[in-house]
Write an enzyme that holds these catalytic residues in place. Structure first.
Site, mmCIF file in Angstrom:
data_model
loop_
_atom_site.group_PDB
_atom_site.id
_atom_site.type_symbol
_atom_site.label_atom_id
_atom_site.label_comp_id
_atom_site.label_asym_id
_atom_site.label_seq_id
_atom_site.Cartn_x
_atom_site.Cartn_y
_atom_site.Cartn_z
ATOM 1 N N GLY A 1 -18.352 -60.161 -64.025
ATOM 2 C CA GLY A 1 -18.295 -61.222 -65.032
ATOM 3 C C GLY A 1 -19.715 -61.476 -65.503
ATOM 4 N N GLN B 1 -8.518 -57.255 -63.357
ATOM 5 C CA GLN B 1 -9.146 -58.584 -63.252
ATOM 6 C C GLN B 1 -8.153 -59.689 -63.592
ATOM 7 O OE1 GLN B 1 -10.565 -55.908 -64.695
ATOM 8 N NE2 GLN B 1 -12.784 -55.937 -64.559
ATOM 9 N N ASP C 1 -19.176 -60.198 -73.101
ATOM 10 C CA ASP C 1 -20.285 -59.621 -72.328
ATOM 11 C C ASP C 1 -21.559 -59.521 -73.155
ATOM 12 O OD1 ASP C 1 -17.655 -58.572 -71.014
ATOM 13 O OD2 ASP C 1 -19.242 -58.572 -69.498
ATOM 14 N N ASN D 1 -16.443 -57.096 -75.073
ATOM 15 C CA ASN D 1 -15.750 -57.718 -73.936
ATOM 16 C C ASN D 1 -14.899 -56.647 -73.269
ATOM 17 O OD1 ASN D 1 -15.142 -60.109 -72.351
ATOM 18 N ND2 ASN D 1 -13.085 -60.011 -73.224
ATOM 19 N N LYS D 2 -14.205 -57.040 -72.234
ATOM 20 C CA LYS D 2 -13.414 -56.106 -71.426
ATOM 21 C C LYS D 2 -12.527 -55.208 -72.282
ATOM 22 C CE LYS D 2 -13.593 -55.518 -67.973
ATOM 23 N NZ LYS D 2 -14.425 -54.384 -67.478
#
Ligand code: MRU
Length: 341
Positions: A57, A191, A232, A242-243
């Site tokens: 994270g 996650q 991120d 991001n993811k």
């Protein structure tokens, strides 16, 4: 701040803990099956914890890295070397570089170990305060009784506590604005399934897990009004890394008239990166895709491609929520108005 800030039923986890002489991390690789803690006594241990996703994270890895520098200072190890090895641990989340640059500036100003300890603590405390503030700003955008969807884990585990997107969800639930949360599994590392559901269930938030592939079908049903995600790295023009899987959620959201919110502290904003094209996307070991929980699920000899982040263009984002304010329909000009270049 209103009463959502102190609501006792939400936010009970602190996964990154400084214990005066060592850093204690809740091992996120083992959750929810086991709640085990790792004690890091030197910079190497912190670097490995970041690389191996024991701590993950964007804000959490920045905070852990700051403590990694403190450990080097306390043990009289070369600080340049500590900064360099921590910086190389993961490439995409700019919070890591941001926290290390902050520590580096203090070192350059002659800070001793005690002063570096205060700086790391400030980084951690400021993140928690930012999360609470963003929670309220983001929740205010959501109509009462809404369903929302989230991706990956952006909660207490991913931050100093409370969370970014999950902080908005926590504040939104406490304020009666969010009635139902849907969390995507977030293959391959899960996650969402392993970490977000653990946080949501533990805090008594109404939540349903969905397969990542169920997202468009869910949006078509009308059950969600917002997709709420973390970040991120946010580039100067608002493009957001991001993811992996976030980009396809943003496309599906726009198609179905669902709003798309990115929630991240200013430490995630990188005005030195012009656009998403310039963001380094981490490629991880294909083995993460070829196995589930350490058990091979794909035929021997198969290959895999495992990028773990993607970039959502600013044009698909309705609001970026930071502790400095909300940027609606982000653009370079609107980003510059809040974050001077
Ligand atoms: O690979 P991870 O688990 O470190 O990726 C995390 C994410 O992509 C999060 O959405 C992001 O860091 C925001 S966390 C507040």
């Amino acid at each position: 701040m209103n009463s959502t800030r102190t609501s006792p039923i939400h936010d009970t986890i602190r996964a990154v803990q400084w214990h005066g002489d060592y850093l204690r991390l809740l091992d996120q690789r083992l959750l929810p099956a086991e709640e085990q803690w790792i004690d890091c006594h030197d910079t190497n241990a912190v670097t490995h914890a970041i690389k191996d996703l024991a701590v993950r994270g964007a804000p959490a890895i920045g905070i852990a890295a700051a403590w990694g520098v403190v450990l080097a200072a306390k043990r009289g190890q070369p600080l340049d070397q500590a900064l360099a090895q921590l910086r190389a641990a993961r490439p995409t989340a700019v919070n890591l570089m941001w926290a290390l640059d902050r520590m580096k500036a203090r070192i350059a100003a002659g800070a001793d170990a005690a002063a570096l300890e205060r700086e790391a603590q400030a980084i951690q405390d400021e993140d928690l305060a930012a999360n609470h503030h963003m929670g309220e700003l983001g929740a205010a955008l959501i109509a009462p009784g809404s369903g929302v969807m989230t991706h990956c884990n952006t909660g207490s585990l991913a931050t100093s506590g409370y969370g970014t997107a999950l902080g908005v969800i926590r504040a939104g639930v406490a304020a009666g604005r969010i009635a139902q949360v849907y969390a995507g599994e977030t293959r391959p590392w899960q996650q969402g399934a392993r970490l977000t559901m653990w946080e949501l269930v533990r805090d008594g938030i109404p939540a349903k897990l969905i397969a990542d592939s169920a997202a468009s079908h869910l949006m078509k049903s009308g059950a969600v009004k917002w997709v709420i995600v973390g970040a991120d790295r946010i580039a100067a023009n608002g493009d957001t890394a991001n993811k992996i899987g976030t980009y396809q959620l943003a496309i599906a959201a726009r198609y179905h008239g669902v709003k798309f919110m990115v929630v991240a502290p200013s430490s995630t904003v990188d005005m030195a990166t012009a656009s998403g094209e310039d963001i380094d996307i981490e490629l991880r070991d294909p083995a993460e895709l070829l196995s589930v929980a350490g058990r091979r699920t794909v035929v021997e000899g198969a290959e895999a491609w495992n990028p773990v982040f993607d970039v959502t263009p600013a044009s698909l984002i309705d609001a970026i929520v930071t502790e400095r304010g909300v940027i609606e329909l982000p653009s370079l000009e609107r980003m510059r108005a809040v974050f001077a270049a």
